[in-house]
Scaffold this active site. Structure first.
Site, PDB file in Angstrom:
ATOM      1  N   HIS A 478       0.830  -1.204   0.000  1.00  0.00           N
ATOM      2  CA  HIS A 478       0.000   0.000   0.000  1.00  0.00           C
ATOM      3  C   HIS A 478       0.867   1.258   0.000  1.00  0.00           C
ATOM      4  CE1 HIS A 478      -3.650   2.369   1.211  1.00  0.00           C
ATOM      5  NE2 HIS A 478      -2.712   3.166   1.730  1.00  0.00           N
ATOM      6  N   GLU A 479       1.806   1.311   0.939  1.00  0.00           N
ATOM      7  CA  GLU A 479       2.634   2.517   1.036  1.00  0.00           C
ATOM      8  C   GLU A 479       3.555   2.665  -0.171  1.00  0.00           C
ATOM      9  OE1 GLU A 479       1.845   4.723   3.014  1.00  0.00           O
ATOM     10  OE2 GLU A 479       0.529   3.523   4.287  1.00  0.00           O
ATOM     11  N   HIS A 485       3.234   6.767  -6.795  1.00  0.00           N
ATOM     12  CA  HIS A 485       2.464   7.939  -7.215  1.00  0.00           C
ATOM     13  C   HIS A 485       3.361   9.176  -7.190  1.00  0.00           C
ATOM     14  CE1 HIS A 485      -1.774  10.021  -6.818  1.00  0.00           C
ATOM     15  NE2 HIS A 485      -1.251  10.158  -8.014  1.00  0.00           N
TER      16      HIS A 485
END
Length: 695
Positions: A478-479, A485
């Site tokens: 997730h991180e 991004h």
């Protein structure tokens, strides 16, 4: 004191590896004078832009604002990293001073009438400026930012708004520090082997390490770090100890005394309500949801309540299974929150014939990091090169160069994976420096993103590998999705770079990336046994995949109750007693006695110190998007389909806030999603409910 000759140049002149800060050259005492000088420098830059005698242009006003405050950005990036990931008493004292000072500084900029006049003139004439989509959105962001900072308010109301912002900044800093203090101060020291009944070796190793850190050599510490407390609640056979540990975990921020957050919450909510009214909004949620995908509190609550009904039904079925198991064990107590994880794990082991303890030896931290990088390589053509021996802000932090297919350096990435008492709980991504392409005053043209991930995994004993739970592994993915991004950003302007998107869109790249953890090809390659190196057996892999939606009712009730309380707090006219309102809402929605909110109000850092106020729902909103987005790959029959990956990178990961999120998603997927794919992913949708779905 604030002359340039007395300032440590390492704070602003980053000349480490590829422009990395030289963390080792910065001391705690350097920050106060550096902030003072950087704030003055930024103020002078703002004054120069506002007083420019030339007519306003996009270049002399908006671009000038985009690149102003470089020194302040650098000092801030280093300071807030230290405040969150490696703090101490001196840093915390300065944080309490700096948070309101920074708020005051930015309030003054936002209420600069001369500067706003230049921005307003450009906004009114935007159609004649020849701006592309990205530049138009940057102008809009600045204009809306000024309006929400009170630029259109009379002077007395501007002053009131500035005072509110300053006080909120101070309250947020205190809230987070109080939670950290409660987590740091509490531990349950165990020395009797009988108290360790049921605990697997990976957990006792971590507890022994935590005890040593607290000066209790030869003993075992249960701490409030999620990487210890959750497995303890899962595996401990001692119900009294589980209850003791759970109640301490649930009571963070609610223990009375100096670290109690309840009055901070009440004051925060009152100030937020006042702020919204000053700016012409009906409530704080309206203010925060403006310029998001959801747009209104009604849209948010419609989604949350629809999911709540399904989650509550599933949780009831799960609780009945737990009650039956308790009875089978010859016990007659009701299902309480400190029982749920323990018995759910037994049921999972029974139903799917595997346990978390059986799975954990196959989830080595090093291998899961490798898996993260490999997925990024397959999807986006990038690779990570670790740079050993490069100093970071803590000895545990690792430094990587991120390179593209042509071996061009595109980013630096820092991974900070282990829990420590100087680090706040949870996991997050942040940036020391964001990507952009503008020329800067120091002669550089554009900047390389320098991104970091912070996690709180249990640190193993010396010489032993770190082992993760499946949830830990998901957190790592997730991180890293957030990190991608930031690292894949390819925009012109810093204010729309990377994760600078609406709150209910920012979780899409991170939650989507989690899907690749459980792609069979990835698990087969990287889920290998810590001792034998053998890949996870196909039978175990099949069980893991079959169990993905196990306990979905519990997990969704935990989350959705928190999101509903958040929205209630920020849509109510007044909240005199937040704890009473919390209890009232939980009663109205039928919260089971056996489950608690994932984040009870006094330690709900997301909304009281973490930027998710009236926005905790966004994880679920983004989950609607990510479930549909991964379906785009599933529909091709290839989780790494090249054309779909290219569209994902070009329209989601690289564009930041340069285009409207709805337009970005449509460009990738061809349509906006409906919730059915998300409900299916969670295991909360019946097959017949999916017929006719466009998910």
């Amino acid at each position: 004191m604030t002359s340039e000759t007395t300032l440590n140049p390492a704070l602003t002149d980053w000349n480490g590896l590829n422009g990395l800060p030289r963390f080792e050259a910065v001391s705690d005492d350097d920050f106060a004078p550096a902030f003072e000088a950087a704030l003055k420098e930024h103020e002078a830059e703002i004054d120069a832009i506002a007083s420019n005698p030339d007519a306003p242009t996009f270049e002399n006003t908006v671009i000038a604002l985009e690149i102003a405050g470089d020194s302040l950005s650098r000092v801030s990036a280093l300071f807030w990293n230290r405040a969150g990931a490696h703090t101490n008493d001196a840093i915390q004292a300065l944080e309490r001073e700096i948070a309101p000072k920074m708020s005051r500084h930015y309030s003054k900029i936002g209420m600069n009438a001369t500067l706003f006049q230049r921005i307003d003139t450009l906004w009114e004439n935007r159609e004649t400026l020849g701006l592309n989509t990205e530049a138009t959105r940057v102008l809009e962001r600045h204009w809306k930012g000024f309006v929400k900072s009170g630029a259109k308010l009379p002077t007395d109301e501007q002053e009131r708004l500035a005072a509110i912002n300053e006080k909120l900044a101070a309250l947020g800093a205190s809230f987070g520090q109080n939670v950290l203090a409660d987590e740091k101060s509490w531990s349950l020291i165990l020395s009797d082997e009988a108290e360790l009944t049921g605990l697997p070796p990976f957990l006792t190793d971590a507890m022994a390490s935590a005890a040593r850190e607290r000066g209790e050599e030869g003993k075992y510490a249960v701490t409030l770090s999620r990487s210890i407390i959750e497995p303890f609640l899962t595996f401990s056979e001692n119900r009294e100890l589980r209850e003791q540990a759970f109640k301490a975990w649930a009571a963070r921020g609610e223990n009375g005394g100096d670290t109690d957050n309840r009055e901070i919450v009440r004051e925060t909510l009152a100030l937020r309500s006042d702020m919204a009214k000053l700016l012409g909004y009906g409530n704080y949620a309206e203010l925060k949801l403006d310029n998001t995908m959801a747009k209104t509190a009604d849209a948010v609550n419609d989604l949350l309540k629809a999911v709540w009904a399904k989650a509550l039904k599933r949780a009831g079925e799960e609780e009945a299974d737990i009650a039956e198991l308790i009875a089978r064990e010859g016990k007659n107590h009701e299902v309480m929150p400190w029982d749920w994880r323990h018995y759910a794990e037994k049921i999972r082991a029974e139903k799917f014939d595997f346990s978390e303890a059986e799975l954990k030896p196959y989830l080595q931290l090093e291998k899961i990091i490798d898996a993260c990088f490999d997925v990024a390589s397959r999807l986006f053509g990038i690779r990570a090169v670790e740079k050993k021996g490069v100093p970071a802000y803590h000895p545990d932090v690792r430094v990587f160069e991120i390179r593209d297919r042509d071996d061009k350096l595109i980013a630096l990435f820092l991974g900070d994976y282990f829990a420590r008492s100087s680090k706040r709980s949870g996991a997050w991504m942040s940036a020391f420096q964001s990507q952009h392409k503008l020329p800067l005053k120091n002669g550089r043209h554009g900047e390389l993103p320098i991104i970091y991930n912070v996690c709180n995994f249990a640190k193993p004993a010396e010489g032993k590998p770190a082992l993760l739970s499946l949830d830990d592994a998901r957190t790592l993915f997730h991180e890293f999705g957030h990190a991608l991004h930031g690292m894949l950003s390819n925009v012109t302007y810093p204010s729309v770079s990377g994760t600078s998107v609406s709150r209910d869109f920012v979780e899409l790249p991170s939650q989507l990336y989690e899907h690749w953890l459980t792609v069979p090809d990835i698990l087969k390659q990287y889920a290998v046994h810590v001792e034998t190196g053998a890949p996870m057996p196909q039978t175990l892999l099949d069980k893991v995949l079959a169990a993905r939606t196990f306990n979905a009712g519990f997990n969704t009730v935990e989350f959705t109750s928190s999101a509903l309380v958040d929205m209630t707090f920020h849509t109510r006219e007044a909240v005199e007693d937040p704890m009473t309102v919390q209890a009232e809402i939980l009663g109205e929605i039928g919260m089971p006695k056996s489950i608690v909110m994932r984040h009870a109000t006094p330690h709900f850092q997301h909304i009281f110190s973490g930027g998710y106020s009236a926005g905790y729902y966004s994880y679920m909103w983004s989950e609607v998007l990510d479930a549909d987005a991964f379906s785009a790959f599933e529909e091709t029959g290839d989780a790494f389909n090249g054309e779909t990956a290219r569209k994902l990178k070009d329209n989601i990961y690289s564009v930041g806030g340069a285009i409207d999120p709805e337009d970005a998603y449509r460009a990738f997927r061809g349509k906006l999603p409906s919730p059915e794919a998300m409900l299916r992913k969670k295991g909360l949708a019946a097959t017949e409910e999916l017929s006719g779905s466009d998910a």
